[in-house]
Design a protein around this motif. Structure first.
Motif, mmCIF file in Angstrom:
data_model
loop_
_atom_site.group_PDB
_atom_site.id
_atom_site.type_symbol
_atom_site.label_atom_id
_atom_site.label_comp_id
_atom_site.label_asym_id
_atom_site.label_seq_id
_atom_site.Cartn_x
_atom_site.Cartn_y
_atom_site.Cartn_z
ATOM 1 N N VAL A 53 7.668 5.606 -10.280
ATOM 2 C CA VAL A 53 7.799 4.753 -9.088
ATOM 3 C C VAL A 53 7.681 5.616 -7.841
ATOM 4 C CG1 VAL A 53 9.433 3.334 -7.777
ATOM 5 C CG2 VAL A 53 9.137 2.948 -10.211
ATOM 6 N N GLY A 54 8.332 6.762 -7.822
ATOM 7 C CA GLY A 54 8.232 7.666 -6.688
ATOM 8 C C GLY A 54 6.823 8.163 -6.468
ATOM 9 N N PHE A 55 6.124 8.453 -7.544
ATOM 10 C CA PHE A 55 4.740 8.914 -7.438
ATOM 11 C C PHE A 55 3.863 7.832 -6.817
ATOM 12 C CE2 PHE A 55 0.484 9.283 -9.308
ATOM 13 C CZ PHE A 55 0.131 10.543 -8.855
ATOM 14 N N VAL A 56 3.990 6.600 -7.301
ATOM 15 C CA VAL A 56 3.171 5.495 -6.786
ATOM 16 C C VAL A 56 3.509 5.218 -5.321
ATOM 17 C CG1 VAL A 56 2.724 3.015 -7.016
ATOM 18 C CG2 VAL A 56 2.772 4.476 -9.038
ATOM 19 N N LEU A 57 4.781 5.226 -4.963
ATOM 20 C CA LEU A 57 5.168 4.992 -3.569
ATOM 21 C C LEU A 57 4.652 6.098 -2.653
ATOM 22 C CD1 LEU A 57 8.824 3.665 -3.878
ATOM 23 C CD2 LEU A 57 6.784 2.380 -3.239
ATOM 24 N N THR A 58 4.677 7.317 -3.112
ATOM 25 C CA THR A 58 4.177 8.426 -2.302
ATOM 26 C C THR A 58 2.672 8.319 -2.099
ATOM 27 O OG1 THR A 58 5.961 9.815 -3.142
ATOM 28 C CG2 THR A 58 4.117 10.930 -2.098
ATOM 29 N N VAL A 59 1.941 7.953 -3.140
ATOM 30 C CA VAL A 59 0.494 7.767 -3.012
ATOM 31 C C VAL A 59 0.195 6.612 -2.051
ATOM 32 C CG1 VAL A 59 -1.587 7.076 -4.270
ATOM 33 C CG2 VAL A 59 -0.075 8.813 -5.215
ATOM 34 N N ALA A 60 0.959 5.521 -2.147
ATOM 35 C CA ALA A 60 0.773 4.390 -1.228
ATOM 36 C C ALA A 60 1.060 4.804 0.213
ATOM 37 C CB ALA A 60 1.679 3.231 -1.636
ATOM 38 N N ALA A 61 2.068 5.637 0.414
ATOM 39 C CA ALA A 61 2.386 6.110 1.762
ATOM 40 C C ALA A 61 1.258 6.958 2.326
ATOM 41 C CB ALA A 61 3.690 6.899 1.748
ATOM 42 N N ILE A 62 0.691 7.819 1.504
ATOM 43 C CA ILE A 62 -0.430 8.658 1.955
ATOM 44 C C ILE A 62 -1.619 7.781 2.313
ATOM 45 C CG2 ILE A 62 -2.114 10.380 1.187
ATOM 46 C CD1 ILE A 62 0.196 11.603 -0.492
ATOM 47 N N PHE A 63 -1.906 6.775 1.477
ATOM 48 C CA PHE A 63 -3.016 5.869 1.751
ATOM 49 C C PHE A 63 -2.787 5.106 3.058
ATOM 50 C CE2 PHE A 63 -4.852 1.592 1.374
ATOM 51 C CZ PHE A 63 -6.189 1.923 1.282
ATOM 52 N N LEU A 64 -1.586 4.573 3.260
ATOM 53 C CA LEU A 64 -1.302 3.850 4.507
ATOM 54 C C LEU A 64 -1.397 4.749 5.725
ATOM 55 C CD1 LEU A 64 1.643 1.399 3.833
ATOM 56 C CD2 LEU A 64 -0.648 0.859 4.569
ATOM 57 N N GLN A 65 -0.965 5.988 5.590
ATOM 58 C CA GLN A 65 -1.054 6.912 6.714
ATOM 59 C C GLN A 65 -2.509 7.208 7.063
ATOM 60 O OE1 GLN A 65 1.506 7.884 8.601
ATOM 61 N NE2 GLN A 65 -0.053 8.742 9.921
ATOM 62 N N ARG A 66 -3.351 7.321 6.047
ATOM 63 C CA ARG A 66 -4.797 7.532 6.305
ATOM 64 C C ARG A 66 -5.406 6.321 7.000
ATOM 65 N NH1 ARG A 66 -7.732 11.623 3.299
ATOM 66 N NH2 ARG A 66 -9.488 10.279 3.738
#
Length: 73
Positions: A53-66
């Protein structure tokens, strides 16, 4: 209502903080002695559901920041 780059950045920050907490949770539990280590050779290591869950949330955060950085300067 359109999301502004500032709003997307704040959402990404929140997701990143929660994601990092989920990633670091199992590690911290083991280091403090409250979490059990799996037997050697089990192949599980730190890949608990909370870690994923942490991995997926972190990837989603990186995508949103981009997305936020590309949508407005």
């Amino acid at each position: 209502m359109a999301l502004t780059p500032q709003t997307l950045s704040l959402i990404a920050l929140g997701l990143g903080i929660v994601g990092f907490g989920c990633l670091a949770g199992p590690v911290i539990l083991r280091l403090t002695g409250r979490g059990q280590a799996e037997p050697l050779g089990s192949g599980k290591s730190l890949r608990s559901p909370l870690w994923w869950v942490g991995f997926v949330l972190t990837v989603a955060a990186i995508f949103l920041q981009r997305v936020a950085s590309q949508s407005g300067g």
